[in-house]
Design a protein around this motif. Structure first.
Motif, mmCIF file in Angstrom:
data_model
loop_
_atom_site.group_PDB
_atom_site.id
_atom_site.type_symbol
_atom_site.label_atom_id
_atom_site.label_comp_id
_atom_site.label_asym_id
_atom_site.label_seq_id
_atom_site.Cartn_x
_atom_site.Cartn_y
_atom_site.Cartn_z
ATOM 1 N N GLY A 322 5.886 -5.370 -5.253
ATOM 2 C CA GLY A 322 6.942 -4.276 -3.489
ATOM 3 C C GLY A 322 6.509 -3.399 -3.438
ATOM 4 O O GLY A 322 6.757 -3.033 -2.341
ATOM 5 N N GLU A 323 7.423 -2.141 -4.165
ATOM 6 C CA GLU A 323 7.190 -0.913 -4.111
ATOM 7 C C GLU A 323 5.796 -0.508 -3.540
ATOM 8 O O GLU A 323 5.878 0.878 -2.968
ATOM 9 C CB GLU A 323 8.188 -0.249 -5.314
ATOM 10 C CG GLU A 323 9.557 -0.865 -5.664
ATOM 11 C CD GLU A 323 10.177 0.078 -6.219
ATOM 12 O OE1 GLU A 323 9.643 0.556 -7.523
ATOM 13 O OE2 GLU A 323 11.911 -0.463 -6.298
ATOM 14 N N LYS A 324 5.269 -1.188 -4.793
ATOM 15 C CA LYS A 324 3.507 -0.037 -4.240
ATOM 16 C C LYS A 324 3.346 -0.648 -3.066
ATOM 17 O O LYS A 324 2.508 -0.062 -2.332
ATOM 18 C CB LYS A 324 2.630 -0.377 -6.385
ATOM 19 C CG LYS A 324 1.259 -0.626 -5.725
ATOM 20 C CD LYS A 324 0.878 -0.588 -6.742
ATOM 21 C CE LYS A 324 -1.262 -0.391 -6.843
ATOM 22 N NZ LYS A 324 -1.740 -0.510 -7.767
ATOM 23 N N TRP A 325 3.241 -1.910 -2.981
ATOM 24 C CA TRP A 325 2.830 -2.592 -1.556
ATOM 25 C C TRP A 325 3.370 -1.574 -0.244
ATOM 26 O O TRP A 325 2.963 -1.303 0.588
ATOM 27 C CB TRP A 325 3.340 -4.205 -1.411
ATOM 28 C CG TRP A 325 2.356 -4.542 0.159
ATOM 29 C CD1 TRP A 325 0.710 -4.704 0.054
ATOM 30 C CD2 TRP A 325 3.161 -4.640 1.378
ATOM 31 N NE1 TRP A 325 1.120 -4.947 1.598
ATOM 32 C CE2 TRP A 325 2.481 -4.811 2.221
ATOM 33 C CE3 TRP A 325 4.726 -5.153 1.885
ATOM 34 C CZ2 TRP A 325 2.759 -5.847 3.570
ATOM 35 C CZ3 TRP A 325 4.681 -5.214 2.554
ATOM 36 C CH2 TRP A 325 3.616 -5.600 3.906
ATOM 37 N N LEU A 326 4.708 -1.392 -0.291
ATOM 38 C CA LEU A 326 5.108 -0.881 0.684
ATOM 39 C C LEU A 326 4.802 0.612 0.748
ATOM 40 O O LEU A 326 4.759 1.774 2.050
ATOM 41 C CB LEU A 326 6.787 -0.277 0.441
ATOM 42 C CG LEU A 326 7.407 -1.525 0.348
ATOM 43 C CD1 LEU A 326 8.441 -1.973 0.350
ATOM 44 C CD2 LEU A 326 7.975 -3.015 1.851
ATOM 45 N N LYS A 327 3.943 1.432 -0.401
ATOM 46 C CA LYS A 327 4.123 2.773 -0.736
ATOM 47 C C LYS A 327 2.639 2.552 0.261
ATOM 48 O O LYS A 327 2.573 4.104 0.582
ATOM 49 C CB LYS A 327 3.908 3.216 -2.208
ATOM 50 C CG LYS A 327 3.783 4.993 -1.507
ATOM 51 C CD LYS A 327 4.587 5.427 -1.345
ATOM 52 C CE LYS A 327 4.169 7.265 -2.226
ATOM 53 N NZ LYS A 327 4.965 8.453 -1.075
ATOM 54 N N THR A 328 2.181 1.703 -0.600
ATOM 55 C CA THR A 328 0.662 2.357 0.094
ATOM 56 C C THR A 328 0.457 1.727 1.580
ATOM 57 O O THR A 328 -0.686 2.322 2.384
ATOM 58 C CB THR A 328 -0.407 1.447 -0.690
ATOM 59 O OG1 THR A 328 -0.074 1.472 -2.122
ATOM 60 C CG2 THR A 328 -1.352 1.181 -0.524
ATOM 61 N N GLN A 329 0.626 0.011 2.017
ATOM 62 C CA GLN A 329 1.069 -0.257 3.663
ATOM 63 C C GLN A 329 1.190 0.848 3.938
ATOM 64 O O GLN A 329 0.483 0.931 5.385
ATOM 65 C CB GLN A 329 0.930 -1.396 3.165
ATOM 66 C CG GLN A 329 1.028 -2.255 4.746
ATOM 67 C CD GLN A 329 -0.826 -2.338 4.697
ATOM 68 O OE1 GLN A 329 -1.074 -2.926 3.870
ATOM 69 N NE2 GLN A 329 -1.280 -2.899 6.094
ATOM 70 N N PHE A 330 2.347 1.516 4.466
ATOM 71 C CA PHE A 330 3.314 1.875 4.914
ATOM 72 C C PHE A 330 3.532 3.593 4.747
ATOM 73 O O PHE A 330 4.913 4.201 5.556
ATOM 74 C CB PHE A 330 4.810 0.970 5.190
ATOM 75 C CG PHE A 330 4.374 0.016 6.234
ATOM 76 C CD1 PHE A 330 3.574 -1.045 7.000
ATOM 77 C CD2 PHE A 330 4.473 -1.387 4.897
ATOM 78 C CE1 PHE A 330 3.760 -2.128 7.678
ATOM 79 C CE2 PHE A 330 4.344 -3.129 5.602
ATOM 80 C CZ PHE A 330 3.741 -2.605 7.104
ATOM 81 N N GLY A 331 3.382 3.873 3.488
ATOM 82 C CA GLY A 331 4.033 5.111 3.519
ATOM 83 C C GLY A 331 5.789 4.772 2.741
ATOM 84 O O GLY A 331 6.498 6.165 2.386
#
Length: 564
Positions: A322-331
């Motif tokens: 989840g944390e990786k997706w938030l960082k990659t998708q939305f910064g």
């Protein structure tokens, strides 16, 4: 167009319905006086208030040993009530006991009209009564009726219990994972005026599994003696009203890929299947004095959007993913934020979609944080993302920088990658709360809260027909164009929908469904955001039923679904 009831049910069922509203346990640390001789904080309450308290503690003997620990005088406007109220809090914790164990003692919250003493709200949290089990309907109605009779005396004859029985849960937690919950059934009581119910202004009584009264609410209750009510002798006949209603009847042709066709005794769907149906689109009320249709909801205008989905999916199976997706998708960098996880096991017991939720809360006190809270909700079985929600701090200064048309383009571009390649058309609805504000409302009295987000709902269409439980919701920040909400409810892969070319006509469906129309004469007095319409109305409305009916468009049969 209106958001379909079935669509809103899916939203609630997947995300909210099974989860009680958990409130943190607040240890009682302030000692005051005994209930009958409270110390004065701001002022003493009137004898009428004291009489109501004495009566309540007589009706619920278990509360006689409780003592007052806090009282507060609220000015006009609290909970949008037109008069001052007293807010009182009681506990059964002895003065000498300073223990603060999570489930050691009970508490009672009361709110009363400061002038008349009328009880407006009661909430009891007794750890010994906590249970996830609902009461039997007969027990709930019996105990609620006895409470109303004891509280109102002879005036209870002017209250009528509604047929509909609702269910819910409340909860309390200590912040360490310990939780208590109180499942309850709620009985609504309507005032009788000229022997007719006032349908949309009621008193509610909630009963737990063992028959204890655990909550009461009467903020919308009206004293009938102070109002000039329309004369029912001047009403058109039931036959005349029924003819008008049937003539104005509207049907919607919709796909439902998980249409319940039967329910078990516990209220859970026992059988579901993809169907193409004609469903009633309610037309509001029939004014009993004029015969005109009134009280119709404003239909939200929808526009057709042609798209080509890319078939991608988002799967999140852990906090790290989840944390990786938030960082990659939305910064979005959530490092340092407080993390919470919930497996929502209650959903399994309730027969709802099993979900998992991940939540990060930014508790930083250094300047204005980049975000206040961000959450992800996933399907427990497939790990598919259902919902992304991003909250910015309230104190953030924003000025609208992008237009609604720009926001639409951003929403569509962000959504297309996750749509089924076979889906080629959506209906786009731009949500605007102002559309549902009645004409009689004084706009100057409404809270002027800044709406900082554009909200869009995309309804799936197959064969040119809307699918009520295939929808997508997007929120776009007006200042930055940032995606603040992404809600995905696609069809399951491999679902086969009925042939839309082999169906009966709308006219045939309307003729069949008319036999289900059953009206009743009632009073209504519309309210909106603390304001009340200039006068009450006498209307004919559809009678409430424990189930619902629709027409199977493929066979022309009337399907009656009963809720146990």
């Amino acid at each position: 167009m209106k958001l379909k009831p079935s669509m809103m049910t899916v939203i609630a069922a997947c995300l909210l319905a099974s989860a009680p509203v958990w409130t943190p346990h607040q240890p009682t640390v302030q000692a005051a006086s005994d209930m009958k001789k409270p110390e004065s904080q701001e002022k003493d309450y009137s004898q009428d208030v004291q009489n109501s308290l004495d009566k309540l503690f007589e009706v619920i003997p278990e509360l006689k040993g409780y003592r007052l620990i806090h009282k507060h005088y609220e000015e006009d406007g609290f909970r949008r009530y037109p008069a001052p109220i007293w807010s009182l809090h009681f506990t059964n914790r002895p003065k000498t006991d300073e223990k603060k164990e999570y489930d050691a003692y009970s508490s009672v919250s009361l709110e009363l009209d400061a002038q008349t003493g009328q009880l407006l709200l009661m909430d009891i949290q007794n750890p010994a009564w906590a249970s996830a089990d609902y009461p039997e309907e007969e027990l709930a109605r019996e105990k609620a009726s006895a409470f109303i009779e004891n509280l109102f005396g002879t005036e209870a004859k002017q209250l009528k219990a509604a047929q509909k029985l609702s269910r819910g849960k409340a909860g309390s937690g200590d912040g360490k994972g310990n939780k208590l919950e109180w499942a309850h059934s709620t009985v609504q009581y309507h005032s009788l005026i000229n022997n007719l119910p006032l349908s949309n202004n009621s008193i509610s009584v909630s009963v737990d599994h063992a028959g204890h009264i655990i909550s009461y609410e009467a903020y919308r209750f009206i004293d009938p003696s102070k109002v000039n009510w329309p004369d029912p002798k001047k009403a058109i006949t039931l036959e005349e009203a029924s003819k008008i209603y049937k003539d104005k009847l509207k049907l919607d042709l919709v796909y439902v890929w998980e249409q319940p066709i039967s329910y078990a005794q516990n209220g859970k769907p026992a059988e579901k299947k993809p169907m193409l149906i004609y469903q009633l689109n309610t037309i509001g009320w029939i004014d009993a004095l004029t015969g005109k249709v009134t009280g119709e909801e404003t239909e939200m205008a929808g526009e057709s959007v042609h798209i080509k989905g890319e078939g991608k999916s988002i799967k999140i199976a852990s906090r790290e993913q989840g944390e990786k997706w938030l960082k990659t998708q939305f910064g979005i960098d959530v490092s340092g934020a407080t993390f919470e996880y919930d497996d929502h096991k209650d959903n399994l017991l309730e027969g709802l979609q099993t979900i998992e939720s991940y939540r990060w809360m930014n508790d930083s006190n250094k300047g204005t944080p980049a975000f206040e809270m961000v959450s992800l909700i996933t399907d427990e079985q497939s790990d598919r993302l259902i919902d992304f929600d991003l909250n910015f701090p309230d104190e953030r200064k924003t000025e609208q920088k992008i237009s609604v048309e720009e926001a639409k383009k951003k929403a569509i571009a962000a959504l297309v990658p996750y749509l089924d390649p076979a889906l080629t058309e959506l209906t786009l609805i731009v949500e605007s709360p102002e559309e549902d504000i009645p004409e009689w409302v004084d706009m100057n009295k409404l809270d002027k809260e800044e709406d900082k987000v554009y909200s869009f709902t995309f309804q799936g269409k197959r064969n040119g027909i809307e699918v009520s439980d295939e929808f997508y919701m997007m929120g776009i920040d007006k200042a930055t164009g940032t995606i603040t909400d992404l809600n995905l409810h696609p069809l399951n892969p491999g679902v086969t929908l009925p042939d839309s070319k082999k169906i009966i006509s709308a006219a045939e469906a309307k003729e069949t469904i008319q036999q289900e129309i059953d009206l009743e004469l009632v009073y209504v007095w519309e309210q909106y955001d603390g304001q009340r319409a200039p006068e009450p109305q006498l209307v004919y409305q559809q009678k409430w039923k424990s189930g619902y009916s629709f027409i199977d468009a493929s066979t022309g049969k009337l399907i009656k679904v009963s809720r146990q």
